[in-house]
Design a protein around this motif. Structure first.
Motif, PDB file in Angstrom:
ATOM      1  N   SER A  98      11.801 -10.290   4.563  1.00 14.25           N
ATOM      2  CA  SER A  98      11.492  -9.314   5.613  1.00 14.25           C
ATOM      3  C   SER A  98      12.182  -7.965   5.403  1.00 14.25           C
ATOM      4  N   ASN A  99      13.048  -7.893   4.387  1.00 16.66           N
ATOM      5  CA  ASN A  99      13.726  -6.607   4.161  1.00 16.66           C
ATOM      6  C   ASN A  99      13.496  -6.121   2.730  1.00 16.66           C
ATOM      7  N   GLY A 100      12.759  -5.052   2.593  1.00 15.98           N
ATOM      8  CA  GLY A 100      12.505  -4.455   1.284  1.00 15.98           C
ATOM      9  C   GLY A 100      11.467  -5.213   0.478  1.00 15.98           C
ATOM     10  N   GLY A 101      11.384  -4.862  -0.796  1.00 17.29           N
ATOM     11  CA  GLY A 101      10.468  -5.534  -1.695  1.00 17.29           C
ATOM     12  C   GLY A 101       9.021  -5.109  -1.508  1.00 17.29           C
ATOM     13  N   VAL A 102       8.148  -5.880  -2.129  1.00 22.03           N
ATOM     14  CA  VAL A 102       6.711  -5.579  -2.111  1.00 22.03           C
ATOM     15  C   VAL A 102       6.159  -5.567  -0.685  1.00 22.03           C
ATOM     16  N   ARG A 103       6.619  -6.504   0.132  1.00 20.15           N
ATOM     17  CA  ARG A 103       6.113  -6.573   1.522  1.00 20.15           C
ATOM     18  C   ARG A 103       6.325  -5.229   2.228  1.00 20.15           C
ATOM     19  N   ALA A 104       7.534  -4.674   2.123  1.00 25.24           N
ATOM     20  CA  ALA A 104       7.839  -3.388   2.753  1.00 25.24           C
ATOM     21  C   ALA A 104       7.030  -2.261   2.104  1.00 25.24           C
ATOM     22  N   ALA A 105       6.855  -2.331   0.779  1.00 18.64           N
ATOM     23  CA  ALA A 105       6.085  -1.296   0.072  1.00 18.64           C
ATOM     24  C   ALA A 105       4.619  -1.314   0.508  1.00 18.64           C
ATOM     25  N   VAL A 106       4.064  -2.515   0.685  1.00 20.35           N
ATOM     26  CA  VAL A 106       2.675  -2.626   1.139  1.00 20.35           C
ATOM     27  C   VAL A 106       2.549  -2.126   2.582  1.00 20.35           C
ATOM     28  N   ASP A 107       3.488  -2.521   3.434  1.00 21.30           N
ATOM     29  CA  ASP A 107       3.465  -2.080   4.834  1.00 21.30           C
ATOM     30  C   ASP A 107       3.571  -0.563   4.946  1.00 21.30           C
ATOM     31  N   ASP A 108       4.375   0.041   4.077  1.00 21.06           N
ATOM     32  CA  ASP A 108       4.571   1.493   4.086  1.00 21.06           C
ATOM     33  C   ASP A 108       3.314   2.239   3.611  1.00 21.06           C
ATOM     34  N   GLY A 109       2.666   1.710   2.588  1.00 19.08           N
ATOM     35  CA  GLY A 109       1.405   2.289   2.115  1.00 19.08           C
ATOM     36  C   GLY A 109       1.510   3.417   1.095  1.00 19.08           C
ATOM     37  N   ALA A 110       2.677   4.054   0.987  1.00 17.88           N
ATOM     38  CA  ALA A 110       2.815   5.210   0.095  1.00 17.88           C
ATOM     39  C   ALA A 110       2.659   4.824  -1.378  1.00 17.88           C
ATOM     40  N   LEU A 111       3.223   3.682  -1.770  1.00 18.74           N
ATOM     41  CA  LEU A 111       3.128   3.253  -3.164  1.00 18.74           C
ATOM     42  C   LEU A 111       1.679   2.916  -3.519  1.00 18.74           C
ATOM     43  N   ALA A 112       0.991   2.185  -2.639  1.00 17.91           N
ATOM     44  CA  ALA A 112      -0.410   1.842  -2.890  1.00 17.91           C
ATOM     45  C   ALA A 112      -1.263   3.106  -3.028  1.00 17.91           C
ATOM     46  N   ALA A 113      -1.010   4.092  -2.180  1.00 19.26           N
ATOM     47  CA  ALA A 113      -1.754   5.355  -2.251  1.00 19.26           C
ATOM     48  C   ALA A 113      -1.494   6.060  -3.577  1.00 19.26           C
ATOM     49  N   ALA A 114      -0.244   6.043  -4.028  1.00 15.97           N
ATOM     50  CA  ALA A 114       0.115   6.683  -5.296  1.00 15.97           C
ATOM     51  C   ALA A 114      -0.525   5.950  -6.475  1.00 15.97           C
ATOM     52  N   VAL A 115      -0.557   4.626  -6.410  1.00 17.44           N
ATOM     53  CA  VAL A 115      -1.180   3.822  -7.464  1.00 17.44           C
ATOM     54  C   VAL A 115      -2.672   4.132  -7.534  1.00 17.44           C
ATOM     55  N   ASP A 116      -3.330   4.166  -6.382  1.00 21.07           N
ATOM     56  CA  ASP A 116      -4.762   4.474  -6.327  1.00 21.07           C
ATOM     57  C   ASP A 116      -5.048   5.859  -6.906  1.00 21.07           C
ATOM     58  N   GLU A 117      -4.197   6.809  -6.574  1.00 22.40           N
ATOM     59  CA  GLU A 117      -4.358   8.183  -7.060  1.00 22.40           C
ATOM     60  C   GLU A 117      -4.257   8.230  -8.586  1.00 22.40           C
ATOM     61  N   ARG A 118      -3.245   7.547  -9.159  1.00 16.67           N
ATOM     62  CA  ARG A 118      -3.083   7.531 -10.622  1.00 16.67           C
ATOM     63  C   ARG A 118      -4.260   6.837 -11.290  1.00 16.67           C
ATOM     64  N   PHE A 119      -4.730   5.747 -10.673  1.00 15.90           N
ATOM     65  CA  PHE A 119      -5.883   5.013 -11.206  1.00 15.90           C
ATOM     66  C   PHE A 119      -7.116   5.913 -11.221  1.00 15.90           C
TER      67      PHE A 119
END
Length: 197
Positions: free
Chosen positions: A79-100
């Motif tokens: 429940s603290n940090g890691g992929v779960r927090a990254a997915v909940d935040d959304g910024a990393l997924a958006a950056a990945v989509d942009e690079r793709f």
């Protein structure tokens, strides 16, 4: 021909081996003659990132527009940090989509596949992840397969933790040839698994 760039994006709570394993493989490939530059990066400027087992890693810069982008896993069930927090935040997924969208080949290790799923890159595609996230990945409309490495062209996924080594070695073979990949594999005394796709 321009040098190939690979970036492994770090975030709080990433799994150490998911990132450091591929980094070592790719660095060894460069030493073996691959025209490749690999960096450990973060989304935003930061001095240190703390991984899931409390290893502190220094970032080598911020995410650019690499030819190859690797997303590690770690922390999907915490429940603290890691992929779960990254997915909940959304910024990393958006950056990945942009690079793709800009043409990067995107790869994930372990539960890093959940970031790719959040970015919308795995819908209808074969994909692998760590067993703890398989049901969640299936719910995202990915076609989950029980394989160490899945190569679906511009998107690659790897299963649990150590499969990041297989992923990086496959990327080396795919981009720079079997001879360099075999040299790195022998140097690291690592026997690779099969690739699906």
């Amino acid at each position: 021909m321009a040098e190939t760039t690979a970036e492994i994006v770090l975030f709080e709570g990433f799994d150490e081996l998911d990132a450091i394993g591929p980094y070592e493989v790719l660095e060894n490939a460069a030493q073996a003659g691959a025209d490749l530059e690999t960096s450990l990066v973060t989304l935003e400027e930061t001095d240190m990132v703390t991984a899931s087992h409390d290893l502190r890693v220094e970032s080598q810069g911020t995410l650019g527009q690499p030819d190859i982008l690797i997303v590690p896993g770690g922390g999907w069930t915490t429940s603290n940090g890691g992929v779960r927090a990254a997915v909940d935040d959304g910024a990393l997924a958006a950056a990945v989509d942009e690079r793709f969208t800009e043409g990067a080949t995107v790869a994930s290790v372990c539960t890093g596949a959940m970031v790719l799923a959040e970015a919308g890159l795995l819908e209808g595609r074969p994909a692998a992840t760590h067993p703890v996230a398989e049901e969640d990945l299936e719910a995202s409309a990915a076609n989950v397969v029980d394989e160490r490495i899945v190569d679906d062209g511009d998107v690659l996924t790897a299963g649990g933790v150590t499969s990041g080594l297989d992923l990086a070695l496959w990327i080396v073979e795919r981009e720079f040839g079997e001879e360099i990949a075999s040299e790195v594999s022998a140097l690291m005394e690592y026997e690779r698994g099969e690739v699906f796709g």
